[in-house]
Structures are given as C-alpha cells and as structure tokens.
Design an enzyme around this catalytic site. Structure first.
Site, PDB file in Angstrom:
ATOM      1  N   SER A   1       0.835  -1.206   0.000  1.00 41.72           N
ATOM      2  CA  SER A   1       0.000   0.000   0.000  1.00 41.72           C
ATOM      3  C   SER A   1       0.875   1.264   0.000  1.00 41.72           C
ATOM      4  O   SER A   1       0.499   2.278  -0.594  1.00 41.72           O
ATOM      5  CB  SER A   1      -0.973   0.006   1.180  1.00 41.72           C
ATOM      6  OG  SER A   1      -0.302   0.173   2.392  1.00 41.72           O
TER       7      SER A   1
ATOM      8  N   ASN B   1      13.704   3.748   4.584  1.00 38.96           N
ATOM      9  CA  ASN B   1      12.714   2.779   5.063  1.00 38.96           C
ATOM     10  C   ASN B   1      11.616   3.543   5.802  1.00 38.96           C
ATOM     11  O   ASN B   1      11.837   4.656   6.278  1.00 38.96           O
ATOM     12  CB  ASN B   1      13.396   1.793   6.022  1.00 38.96           C
ATOM     13  CG  ASN B   1      12.442   0.725   6.528  1.00 38.96           C
ATOM     14  OD1 ASN B   1      11.647   0.170   5.759  1.00 38.96           O
ATOM     15  ND2 ASN B   1      12.487   0.445   7.818  1.00 38.96           N
TER      16      ASN B   1
ATOM     17  N   HIS C   1       8.923   2.905   9.034  1.00 41.42           N
ATOM     18  CA  HIS C   1       8.609   1.999  10.146  1.00 41.42           C
ATOM     19  C   HIS C   1       7.370   2.540  10.870  1.00 41.42           C
ATOM     20  O   HIS C   1       7.293   3.739  11.139  1.00 41.42           O
ATOM     21  CB  HIS C   1       9.810   1.932  11.104  1.00 41.42           C
ATOM     22  CG  HIS C   1       9.594   0.964  12.209  1.00 41.42           C
ATOM     23  ND1 HIS C   1       9.799  -0.386  12.055  1.00 41.42           N
ATOM     24  CD2 HIS C   1       9.153   1.138  13.473  1.00 41.42           C
ATOM     25  CE1 HIS C   1       9.492  -1.007  13.179  1.00 41.42           C
ATOM     26  NE2 HIS C   1       9.102  -0.105  14.059  1.00 41.42           N
TER      27      HIS C   1
HETATM   28  C1  GRF Z   1       4.079  -0.677   6.724  1.00 42.95           C
HETATM   29  O1  GRF Z   1       3.399  -0.582   7.934  1.00 42.95           O
HETATM   30  C2  GRF Z   1       5.489  -0.179   6.864  1.00 42.95           C
HETATM   31  O2  GRF Z   1       5.622   0.839   7.818  1.00 42.95           O
HETATM   32  C3  GRF Z   1       6.244  -1.388   7.301  1.00 42.95           C
HETATM   33  O3  GRF Z   1       5.634  -2.460   6.620  1.00 42.95           O
HETATM   34  C4  GRF Z   1       4.287  -2.125   6.289  1.00 42.95           C
HETATM   35  C5  GRF Z   1       4.138  -2.307   4.811  1.00 42.95           C
HETATM   36  O4  GRF Z   1       2.801  -2.155   4.392  1.00 42.95           O
HETATM   37  N1  GRF Z   1       7.663  -1.268   7.072  1.00 42.95           N
HETATM   38  P1  GRF Z   1       2.464  -2.098   2.847  1.00 42.95           P
HETATM   39  O5  GRF Z   1       3.003  -3.385   2.214  1.00 42.95           O
HETATM   40  O6  GRF Z   1       3.105  -0.880   2.264  1.00 42.95           O
HETATM   41  O7  GRF Z   1       0.957  -2.045   2.779  1.00 42.95           O
END
Ligand code: GRF
Length: 218
Positions: free
Chosen positions: A13, A107, A109
């Site tokens: 997403s 990244n 988080h």
């Molecule tokens: C997100 O919550 C991001 O912060 C973490 O992994 C999740 C990935 O979600 N690192 P998506 O695949 O982008 O929906």
C-alpha cells in the site's frame, strides 16, 4: 529525474501511494523496478498493473546472504538506481549492502523510533506492543537505513493519538492511512528534489514549507 528501486514483501500500500504521487507529477522520479522476496506479494501485482518491472528474488535462491546481496548490488548498479526505497521489505541487509548505498536507502517503520523498533518489530507486532505498553501516542518514521535495524538517521516522523478503543488492527490502519501514505511519498519527493542533507545523525530538510502539506510544522 531520479531512478528508484522499491523493495517489498507484502501488500504494497505504501508502494501504491508512491506510484500515485509519481503519476501526478509530485515526485520527480521513475520506479525502475519493484523487487520482492515473497512470490505472492500483492505489491508485485501493483507494480505489473502500473507497467513497472516486477521481480521476485529470494535469499533462498542463493547459497549465502552475501551472494544474494552481491547479486542485488550488481543489478541495482547496472540499472543506475539513485535511491532504494524499502516499503515493507522483510529482510535485514548486511553492512556490505548498506555501505554500497550509504544514505541512498530509506525505510518506513510504523512507530515513533527508536521506540518499538528492531528485532521482531514488524507488521501488527508493532501495534500490539504499542497498545500493551499503554502508549498515548504512536506514529511512523521515515529513516535512512544503516547497519542497526531501524536505527539510521531520521528523515520525517509524525504522531497520532492512540484511542482507548484502538485494537492493533485499527491502529495499524490509522497509522498507514493517516501517516505512512502521506509522509513516505513526501520524504521521497524531498530526497528526489535534493532537499535533504545528512549531517551525522541529523537530517536537515531544506524545504520546511512543504511539510505543512502533511501537517508537520517545524
Ligand atoms: C508498513 O506498515 C510499513 O511501515 C512497514 O511495513 C508495512 C508495509 O505495508 N515497514 P504495505 O506493504 O506498504 O501495505
């Protein structure tokens, strides 16, 4: 125009939010490839739907982590990638990889680092831990990647209040929708517009005005 490689393992997403901002011309970049270490990651489907090269390549296809990372480094260099964007990529790069792309890997988080980061802190685990601790605020962090997992210099952070009736799932959804999908594309925009400077651990944002778009006033 900068060239990005986006690494994913899940739904993608955040990848979608980045694609959408590139499409409307907000981010001066192209995504050269989306790389996943999970074959069935929906993020790969999102890449294909948008005409982006979608590559599945797993650590398991190589005799060692070093071999895997060497392959990736060669590939990324051959594609002349400017920035590596980790968006839910479940793999921890070694010092070798990180040093090859110093201050070029970012990244996101889903917590206010350094709280609720590091080993085992991914996906829904983060939000469970936040609730178990009884936190009143949580949020998300965009940071450069260095050798310490979730420990590199912080680019952007934004917070929201935890509600008394939040579950890990509602919190995860709100952090994604209200924070991640907004601050990650913005951080990438700033990076691609050369508006970010790293001085040791300190990250200087050269365009403060634009941060107001996502409700950050500094
Ligand atoms: C997100 O919550 C991001 O912060 C973490 O992994 C999740 C990935 O979600 N690192 P998506 O695949 O982008 O929906």
């Amino acid at each position: 125009m900068k060239k990005l490689a986006v690494f994913v393992s899940g739904s993608g997403s955040n990848l979608q939010a980045i694609i959408d901002q590139i499409k409307i011309g907000e981010i001066p970049a192209t995504i050269s490839c989306v790389i996943s270490n999970k074959k069935d990651a929906y993020a790969l489907e999102r890449a294909r739907k948008n005409g982006i090269q979608a590559i599945y390549i797993s650590r398991r296809d190589f005799p060692s982590s070093l071999e895997y990372e060497k392959y990736l480094v060669n590939f990324l260099k051959s594609q002349k990638i400017d920035y590596i964007v980790l968006a839910g990529f479940l793999y921890i790069f070694s010092e070798y990889f990180v040093e090859e792309f110093r201050n070029k890997i970012i990244n996101i988080h889903p917590s206010l680092l350094p709280a609720f980061g590091g080993k085992g802190m991914y996906g829904i685990n983060v939000h469970k831990s936040v609730l178990e601790y009884g936190m009143k605020v949580t949020g998300a962090t965009v940071h450069f990647v260095d050798v310490v997992p979730d420990g590199g210099p912080i680019i952007l952070q934004k917070a929201i209040y935890v509600r008394e009736d939040d579950t890990p799932e509602t919190l995860q959804k709100r952090v994604l929708e209200e924070i991640e999908w907004k601050i990650y594309p913005l951080a990438i925009k700033l990076l691609c517009e050369d508006k970010i400077e790293v001085v040791g651990r300190k990250v200087i944002i050269k365009d403060k005005e634009i941060l107001k778009k996502v409700g950050i006033e500094i």
